[in-house]
Design a protein around this motif. Structure first.
Motif, mmCIF file in Angstrom:
data_model
loop_
_atom_site.group_PDB
_atom_site.id
_atom_site.type_symbol
_atom_site.label_atom_id
_atom_site.label_comp_id
_atom_site.label_asym_id
_atom_site.label_seq_id
_atom_site.Cartn_x
_atom_site.Cartn_y
_atom_site.Cartn_z
ATOM 1 N N ARG A 1 32.784 23.565 17.787
ATOM 2 C CA ARG A 1 32.687 24.892 18.383
ATOM 3 C C ARG A 1 31.652 25.743 17.675
ATOM 4 N N ASP B 1 35.205 35.518 19.443
ATOM 5 C CA ASP B 1 35.569 34.134 19.746
ATOM 6 C C ASP B 1 34.816 33.553 20.921
ATOM 7 N N ASP B 2 33.960 34.342 21.564
ATOM 8 C CA ASP B 2 33.338 33.859 22.800
ATOM 9 C C ASP B 2 31.913 34.389 22.922
ATOM 10 N N ARG C 1 28.066 33.883 23.750
ATOM 11 C CA ARG C 1 27.417 33.016 24.732
ATOM 12 C C ARG C 1 25.965 32.739 24.373
ATOM 13 N N PRO D 1 34.570 38.263 37.362
ATOM 14 C CA PRO D 1 35.478 38.110 38.501
ATOM 15 C C PRO D 1 35.101 38.883 39.759
ATOM 16 N N VAL E 1 38.556 46.590 26.034
ATOM 17 C CA VAL E 1 38.987 45.210 26.240
ATOM 18 C C VAL E 1 38.357 44.668 27.524
ATOM 19 N N GLN E 2 38.874 45.068 28.670
ATOM 20 C CA GLN E 2 38.312 44.574 29.925
ATOM 21 C C GLN E 2 36.912 45.142 30.177
ATOM 22 N N PRO F 1 33.693 42.219 28.006
ATOM 23 C CA PRO F 1 33.959 40.782 27.872
ATOM 24 C C PRO F 1 32.922 40.104 26.961
ATOM 25 N N PHE G 1 33.065 34.235 39.048
ATOM 26 C CA PHE G 1 34.017 33.403 38.309
ATOM 27 C C PHE G 1 34.834 32.588 39.289
ATOM 28 N N MET H 1 40.059 31.775 31.014
ATOM 29 C CA MET H 1 39.881 33.034 31.738
ATOM 30 C C MET H 1 40.702 32.991 33.023
ATOM 31 N N GLY H 2 41.287 34.126 33.347
ATOM 32 C CA GLY H 2 41.948 34.266 34.638
ATOM 33 C C GLY H 2 43.365 33.728 34.704
ATOM 34 N N MET I 1 44.327 40.539 28.778
ATOM 35 C CA MET I 1 43.142 40.251 27.948
ATOM 36 C C MET I 1 42.220 39.242 28.627
ATOM 37 N N TYR J 1 41.687 38.543 31.680
ATOM 38 C CA TYR J 1 41.217 38.845 33.037
ATOM 39 C C TYR J 1 39.755 38.435 33.229
ATOM 40 N N ASN J 2 38.914 38.788 32.277
ATOM 41 C CA ASN J 2 37.491 38.463 32.437
ATOM 42 C C ASN J 2 36.881 37.824 31.190
ATOM 43 N N ARG J 3 37.704 37.104 30.430
ATOM 44 C CA ARG J 3 37.201 36.371 29.261
ATOM 45 C C ARG J 3 38.155 35.236 28.949
ATOM 46 N N LYS J 4 37.644 34.193 28.280
ATOM 47 C CA LYS J 4 38.549 33.212 27.712
ATOM 48 C C LYS J 4 38.870 33.640 26.291
ATOM 49 N N LEU J 5 39.999 33.164 25.778
ATOM 50 C CA LEU J 5 40.418 33.512 24.422
ATOM 51 C C LEU J 5 40.406 32.228 23.609
ATOM 52 N N GLY J 6 39.698 32.238 22.496
ATOM 53 C CA GLY J 6 39.569 31.040 21.679
ATOM 54 C C GLY J 6 40.854 30.705 20.952
#
Lengths: 330, 330
Positions: free
Chosen positions: A12, A119-120, A122, A131, A189-190, A193, A326, B152-153, B248, B250-255
């Motif tokens: 990762r 953690d994400d 890109r 989304p 938060v939202q 992203p 998405f 995500m989602g 959390m 909704y619009n991201r993945k969580l590691g």
């Protein structure tokens, strides 16, 4: 020197490489450090050996050099245990507050610092999924720095010496969630992203005289669907990165790999140089015409961010990303 | 099963161990996973083997078992790429808003989620340094969960299945900086320095019927300088952890290794069960007597947090920390 992290199937944190000054060639950093995290956690001992490798790479004498493909790059530091995004160009906030008659209760001398997720991160060319267009997808072109371990209680001058790398990011923002989260007052938060990074991070010496007072004195070129959007300069930051790190470190230590963003680059001469985010241009339009004319991002649009050095070459490589719908489970 | 991370000289992520149900004995997890991070990143493949080791440890048949010393423990996950702290007990906010005539612009159905730093998690017995009593040092006793990778989602039900571990934390808070940072509205920095964790994290099945609807139905016992301070119960959380994780995501993945705190545990029956933070008790005193009577923490004070299971034994071990003055360069 210039550094990047390549995609691998198995880790990762990617695979650390040294990239040539012209971004054409690269060489594996593994004999010194397998990942950017490993390097940052032991910077003083290992960086000099990579610096020597960088010299050989630029001279064309590095064994095992290969062509650098930014499409294979992750973020230079693919994930971090602490990412904080500042809003250090007060000019941006001033425009927003005037256009929308907002009042942010700022305290003179204290920077706006927004804790974020690490953690994400890109890579610079990966499609970016979100989304719904109703979320009002926006971008923010920013400079960012990455530190090694910063002790608690450092001065701004000491903090500046812990800045090991400088890079470029697009702080993707969902404005449709921002007002709600700002009014609640506990953080974003939202509205915020995953963040997109340039392929390459560079040591401050690579910037030459463009690195001054903890600021990057270079233009951030922003292009939307191939058309100029803005090229504001990093020099107008109201706090240097060192000052903001010292504020952060008042009552905590910061772990190696701490990433601090500048906030969207914004200049007083915005009528000439444009903006680095849609929200600011929309605010200027609102001030001038009573309503915004520029739309938020639609699916399929592309955004490019790039910074040229004094000699015209790309310093960090480009962020060049397409925004797409998405699809769950894709 | 129960897991902890021991201090080592050489790694920032510690050394993963399996701890017996009664917290008396432990065995090295290294044959399966060297660190908690490694385990969380590959949970489904590796957790069953540790579960088997845990069975042997409890049965007294594990080879290489040794006495578990919580003073040698780091936080169970010593650092994380994403830590978010909720404020999921609305009762706490209600008391604060009534006492200080504040209005938080909440949106019905949307939890308060506070992005935080994951680079400086503290072990359960290490002295905690802070710069000045004028910063109004406070504590917040909280439950927390740790996830593997969350796509995500996800729905709330799917999100709940990604909760792999439950633990206990003290969200150390500097109230002297909180109002300023809340009013600014962008998040908490100097108000929320490093967080202290219990020595042990447990899989939800260890909680038996006390794990329901993504909430921990157990009392959080808080002791200040050896005296009872409160024992509110986790069952009154207004959102389950799964619901908040879905918000959390909704619009991201969580590691893998995402840590989500509950916010200070707070009950409607606060007159009987007390509070898990000074700010809430001070607010109750303000409502009752027109002014707070309880002081913020002074240097030298100690705080203990512990949770007993249905059989009376400690579930996570205790947080037991002394607060001391910060000495630069110490």
């Amino acid at each position: 020197m210039k550094l990047a992290s390549l995609k691998t199937g198995s880790t990762r944190d990617g695979r650390l490489i040294v990239v040539s000054r012209d971004l054409a060639r690269a060489v594996d950093a593994a004999p010194v450090a397998a990942t950017m995290r490993e390097l940052l956690e032991d910077w003083d001992a290992r960086a000099p050996r990579l610096q020597a490798l960088y010299g050989a790479l630029n001279a064309g004498t590095a064994a095992g050099a290969f062509a650098f493909d930014p499409r294979q790059a992750l973020a230079p530091l693919p994930r971090s245990h602490q990412f904080v995004d500042a809003s250090a160009f007060l000019n941006h906030g001033d425009i927003m507050e005037r256009a929308y008659k907002l009042t942010v209760k700022k305290t003179p001398g204290i920077p706006i610092l927004v804790p974020r997720q690490g953690d994400d991160f890109r890579g610079p060319h990966d499609d970016y999924e979100f989304p719904a267009e109703a979320d009002q997808c926006d971008f923010e072109g920013e400079f960012a720095v990455i530190t090694d371990d910063v002790p608690m209680g450092v001065s701004a001058a000491e903090a500046a010496r812990h800045i090991k790398l400088v890079t470029l990011l697009n702080d993707v923002s969902m404005r449709g969630h921002l007002t709600r989260e700002l009014q609640m007052g506990f953080g974003l938060v939202q509205a915020k992203p995953a963040t997109i990074f340039a392929p390459v991070a560079v040591t401050p010496d690579e910037l030459g005289p463009a690195w001054q007072d903890g600021r990057v004195h270079l233009d951030m070129k922003v292009t939307r669907n191939g058309e100029w959007f803005g090229h504001p300069n990093g020099r107008e930051m109201d706090w240097g990165f060192g000052e903001m790190i010292a504020h952060m470190a008042y009552n905590r230590k910061l772990g190696a790999g701490f990433v601090l963003g500048s906030g969207t680059v914004s200049n007083k001469g915005y009528r000439e140089v444009g903006s680095a985010c849609l929200a600011e241009r929309r605010a200027v339009e609102t001030l001038d015409h009573g309503a915004a004319q520029t739309d938020f991002l639609k699916f399929g649009e592309t955004l490019r961010f790039e910074v040229a050095g004094a000699d015209g070459t790309s310093v960090f490589g480009a962020i060049d990303v397409r925004f797409v719908p998405f699809k769950a489970g894709a």
